[in-house]
Scaffold this motif. Structure first.
Motif, PDB file in Angstrom:
ATOM      1  N   LEU A  12       8.549  14.794  -5.817  1.00  0.00           N
ATOM      2  CA  LEU A  12       8.628  16.030  -6.016  1.00  0.00           C
ATOM      3  C   LEU A  12       6.567  16.058  -5.682  1.00  0.00           C
ATOM      4  CD1 LEU A  12       9.078  19.029  -6.315  1.00  0.00           C
ATOM      5  CD2 LEU A  12       9.331  18.951  -9.280  1.00  0.00           C
ATOM      6  N   GLY A  13       6.351  16.905  -5.349  1.00  0.00           N
ATOM      7  CA  GLY A  13       4.968  17.380  -4.399  1.00  0.00           C
ATOM      8  C   GLY A  13       4.111  16.349  -3.548  1.00  0.00           C
ATOM      9  N   TRP A  14       4.851  15.936  -2.847  1.00  0.00           N
ATOM     10  CA  TRP A  14       4.426  14.577  -1.986  1.00  0.00           C
ATOM     11  C   TRP A  14       5.421  15.121  -0.618  1.00  0.00           C
ATOM     12  CZ3 TRP A  14       4.482   8.957  -4.222  1.00  0.00           C
ATOM     13  CH2 TRP A  14       3.388   8.961  -4.727  1.00  0.00           C
ATOM     14  N   SER A  15       4.500  15.803   0.277  1.00  0.00           N
ATOM     15  CA  SER A  15       5.124  16.406   1.279  1.00  0.00           C
ATOM     16  C   SER A  15       5.237  15.083   2.140  1.00  0.00           C
ATOM     17  CB  SER A  15       3.786  17.042   1.848  1.00  0.00           C
ATOM     18  OG  SER A  15       4.489  17.603   3.650  1.00  0.00           O
ATOM     19  N   ILE A  16       4.428  14.332   2.430  1.00  0.00           N
ATOM     20  CA  ILE A  16       4.607  13.210   3.236  1.00  0.00           C
ATOM     21  C   ILE A  16       3.837  11.991   2.266  1.00  0.00           C
ATOM     22  CG2 ILE A  16       3.608  11.453   5.284  1.00  0.00           C
ATOM     23  CD1 ILE A  16       3.430  14.194   6.335  1.00  0.00           C
ATOM     24  N   TRP A  17       4.536  10.732   2.375  1.00  0.00           N
ATOM     25  CA  TRP A  17       4.510   9.412   1.485  1.00  0.00           C
ATOM     26  C   TRP A  17       5.121   8.025   2.238  1.00  0.00           C
ATOM     27  CZ3 TRP A  17       7.136   5.756  -1.631  1.00  0.00           C
ATOM     28  CH2 TRP A  17       8.313   5.915  -1.480  1.00  0.00           C
ATOM     29  N   GLU A  18       3.843   7.399   2.370  1.00  0.00           N
ATOM     30  CA  GLU A  18       3.964   6.146   3.304  1.00  0.00           C
ATOM     31  C   GLU A  18       3.366   4.890   2.374  1.00  0.00           C
ATOM     32  OE1 GLU A  18       2.641   7.602   7.508  1.00  0.00           O
ATOM     33  OE2 GLU A  18       1.477   7.363   6.069  1.00  0.00           O
ATOM     34  N   VAL A  19       4.565   3.872   2.755  1.00  0.00           N
ATOM     35  CA  VAL A  19       4.407   2.263   2.583  1.00  0.00           C
ATOM     36  C   VAL A  19       3.737   2.175   3.520  1.00  0.00           C
ATOM     37  CG1 VAL A  19       6.157   0.461   1.323  1.00  0.00           C
ATOM     38  CG2 VAL A  19       6.227   2.820   0.509  1.00  0.00           C
ATOM     39  N   GLY A  20       2.883   0.527   3.444  1.00  0.00           N
ATOM     40  CA  GLY A  20       1.988  -0.157   4.301  1.00  0.00           C
ATOM     41  C   GLY A  20       2.058  -1.070   4.152  1.00  0.00           C
ATOM     42  N   VAL A  21       2.370  -2.852   4.840  1.00  0.00           N
ATOM     43  CA  VAL A  21       1.969  -3.464   4.256  1.00  0.00           C
ATOM     44  C   VAL A  21       0.914  -4.649   5.140  1.00  0.00           C
ATOM     45  CG1 VAL A  21       2.836  -6.241   4.704  1.00  0.00           C
ATOM     46  CG2 VAL A  21       4.604  -4.084   4.125  1.00  0.00           C
ATOM     47  N   ASP A  22      -0.074  -4.566   4.539  1.00  0.00           N
ATOM     48  CA  ASP A  22      -1.245  -5.046   5.502  1.00  0.00           C
ATOM     49  C   ASP A  22      -0.648  -6.639   6.451  1.00  0.00           C
ATOM     50  OD1 ASP A  22      -3.968  -6.307   6.161  1.00  0.00           O
ATOM     51  OD2 ASP A  22      -4.295  -6.712   4.723  1.00  0.00           O
ATOM     52  N   LEU A  47       1.214  -1.106  -0.125  1.00  0.00           N
ATOM     53  CA  LEU A  47      -0.515  -0.072  -0.133  1.00  0.00           C
ATOM     54  C   LEU A  47       1.235   1.032   0.065  1.00  0.00           C
ATOM     55  CD1 LEU A  47      -1.844  -1.962   2.060  1.00  0.00           C
ATOM     56  CD2 LEU A  47      -2.557  -0.506   2.179  1.00  0.00           C
ATOM     57  N   VAL A  48       0.568   2.281  -1.053  1.00  0.00           N
ATOM     58  CA  VAL A  48       0.911   3.615  -0.914  1.00  0.00           C
ATOM     59  C   VAL A  48       0.650   4.423  -1.281  1.00  0.00           C
ATOM     60  CG1 VAL A  48       2.681   4.773  -2.217  1.00  0.00           C
ATOM     61  CG2 VAL A  48       3.304   2.296  -2.054  1.00  0.00           C
ATOM     62  N   HIS A  49       0.433   5.586   0.038  1.00  0.00           N
ATOM     63  CA  HIS A  49      -0.547   6.689   0.367  1.00  0.00           C
ATOM     64  C   HIS A  49       0.347   8.306  -0.167  1.00  0.00           C
ATOM     65  CE1 HIS A  49      -1.521   5.949   4.221  1.00  0.00           C
ATOM     66  NE2 HIS A  49      -0.690   7.354   4.461  1.00  0.00           N
ATOM     67  N   ALA A  50       0.028   9.553  -0.507  1.00  0.00           N
ATOM     68  CA  ALA A  50       1.074  10.504  -0.148  1.00  0.00           C
ATOM     69  C   ALA A  50       0.231  11.230   0.813  1.00  0.00           C
ATOM     70  CB  ALA A  50       1.854  10.327  -1.574  1.00  0.00           C
TER      71      ALA A  50
END
Length: 512
Positions: free
Chosen positions: A272-282, A185-188
């Protein structure tokens, strides 16, 4: 021009007239440089035309035109020939779009034409047939009547900048394509913590589409209906620096919940353009399996304890009844000792369970770690023969030095034996396993060294629950339980593994 001229008050400055009811303003005379006023501004060095020509000839990436109202070239800088191959003499009198862009009519959106029409500066960007990119700036020149009599048109070659921007755009597209299809999972977020990206795996796991999440001010409430969880997530997002493996529950579109382990990688891998982005594992299924395993273990401990107690009682009765041969008596004694060891192990496991839930130690006795280590080494002699290793004990301080700590003897013994057993099982055949015990800065220090190397993938998780490798039947609980016991006693366990061996160090505070 002199730097230190003579100054005097300027004559003819009147004091301000005092108005009724107001105080007169303080008289502040102005000053000026008398020498400057007498001599006037200093002339530029050299010939002005020659200096202008020198400057223009070195502006290789800039072409300057003076255009008439009908867009004909009245004058051009020497750099025109470098870019168009035409001399300034041949260009004068021709249309600018013919010389620079090889067009018969003016270019669409021509800034020079707009500057003539509006009387204001206009800018645009254009590509020429040779593939170069130009930034165009047109500044109108007006006569005494306010009419536009000419346009100073500046064309700057920004081809390299445009090429760099295009390469950056393509790199970002490739990165987005990679991130969008990653099996995690990736969200920004932007700087206001609004969701601006939600990849395909996030859609698959949660059931929420990118259209439902991205740009939705209620997305955080949808994903985290529990206010406490939502506050924890927001607090973590505001936290400076990266964080790893922060677990949080997410509400899915179908009403179910999933446990996601998030890692913030914004600082190490900025986009660029992403202030915070995270990688998630279920990790939902993993946590459910762990919970089920713990319940089964709890039931087994309860069910096994009763027959063990009965076996110990029967062995005690047989021993007390007498009439047994020496061989039978030895078997009964072994049965009793094994049963008591099993009960002690179950009790230690129950105590670990209490430590996991934060209940703390049930008792605090003075325990001599020197004797505890020696007894643990003696019990480990059977492992020594079975695994083909050599156990070596090094006591770096004399016997008279106290090495006592406050704690539970059974738990402390289990802690040491878990670390020692791991070292024996991980050590190559015939290699030594060294144990060193001593005192350091008010702490008891026990170091266990072996020649085995912890795999790189396991090192960050060495003390995690169920982390194991290369051992048949390994549960992954030994190192986890050892650290749990050490921390419950106010100490710590660390591990360092590199080429040539592994060192595990136990530190516990000395008893006062």
């Amino acid at each position: 021009m002199p730097l230190h001229g003579k100054f005097r008050k300027t004559k003819g400055v009147k004091r301000p007239r005092r108005l009724p009811g107001r105080r007169a303003a303080r008289y502040r005379p102005t000053v000026r440089d008398r020498d400057t006023a007498r001599s006037g501004p200093a002339p530029l060095p050299g010939d002005l035309d020659r200096l202008t020509s020198l400057i223009l000839s070195n502006m290789r990436n800039v072409v300057v035109f003076c255009l008439t109202p009908d867009l004909r070239i009245a004058w051009a800088s020497p750099s025109l020939e470098f870019y168009s191959g035409q001399s300034c003499e041949k260009a004068v009198g021709r249309f600018c779009h013919d010389v620079l862009h090889e067009r018969e009519t003016s270019c669409p959106g021509c800034p020079a034409r707009e500057a003539i029409r509006t009387g204001h500066t206009r800018e645009s960007e254009m590509r020429t047939p040779d593939g170069r990119t130009w930034r165009l700036t047109s500044n109108p020149v007006t006569d005494a009547g306010g009419r536009v009599s000419a346009v100073v048109h500046v064309a700057t070659d920004v081809s390299q900048l445009a090429l760099a921007k295009e390469e950056l755009r393509q790199s970002e597209e490739r990165l987005r394509l990679l991130v969008d299809n990653m099996p995690v999972l990736v969200h920004a977020h932007d700087e206001n913590l609004n969701y601006i990206y939600w990849n395909k795996e996030a859609e698959r796991v949660t059931g929420w589409s990118a259209e439902q999440i991205v740009g939705n001010p209620d997305a955080a409430r949808m994903l985290h209906p529990d206010a406490r969880v939502r506050e924890d997530v927001i607090r973590a997002a505001h936290r400076s620096g990266n964080y790893l493996n922060m677990e949080a529950e997410i509400a899915c579109a179908d009403g179910s919940t999933r446990i996601i382990s998030w890692s913030n990688v914004s600082a190490t891998t900025p986009i660029l353009g992403w202030s915070i982005w995270e990688v998630g594992v279920d990790v939902t299924e993993k946590r459910r399996a762990e919970a089920l395993r713990e319940r089964v273990e709890r039931i087994m401990r309860h069910d096994v304890r009763r027959p063990l107690c009965q076996a110990v009682e029967m062995a005690t009765l047989l021993r007390d009844m007498g009439g047994l041969s020496p061989e039978q008596m030895e078997l009964v004694r072994d049965l009793e000792q094994s049963g008591r060891a099993g009960l002690a192990l179950i009790d230690a496991t129950l105590k670990l369970e209490r430590l996991e839930t934060g209940c703390g130690l049930s008792e605090a006795l003075r325990v001599d770690l020197r004797n505890l280590t020696r007894r643990g080494m003696e019990r480990a002699r059977t492992w020594e023969a079975a695994n083909g290793v050599r156990l070596l004990l090094d006591e770096s301080c004399p016997d008279v030095a106290p090495l006592e700590v406050l704690g539970e003897p059974v738990l402390l013994g289990s802690m040491f034996e878990n670390i020692l057993l791991n070292a024996v099982q991980a050590s190559p055949k015939g290699a030594p396993v060294q144990v060193e015990i001593g005192q350091d800065n008010g702490q008891v220090r026990i170091e266990v060294r072996n020649k085995g190397v912890i795999p790189l993938a396991i090192r960050p998780r060495f003390f995690e629950k169920y982390a194991t490798w290369g051992k048949a039947g390994g549960t992954g609980l030994g190192a986890y339980a050892a650290r749990l016991v050490a921390r419950a006693h106010g100490g710590e366990i660390t591990a360092e593994s590199r080429h040539g061996g592994t060192s595990v160090v136990i530190r516990l505070p000395l008893a006062p």
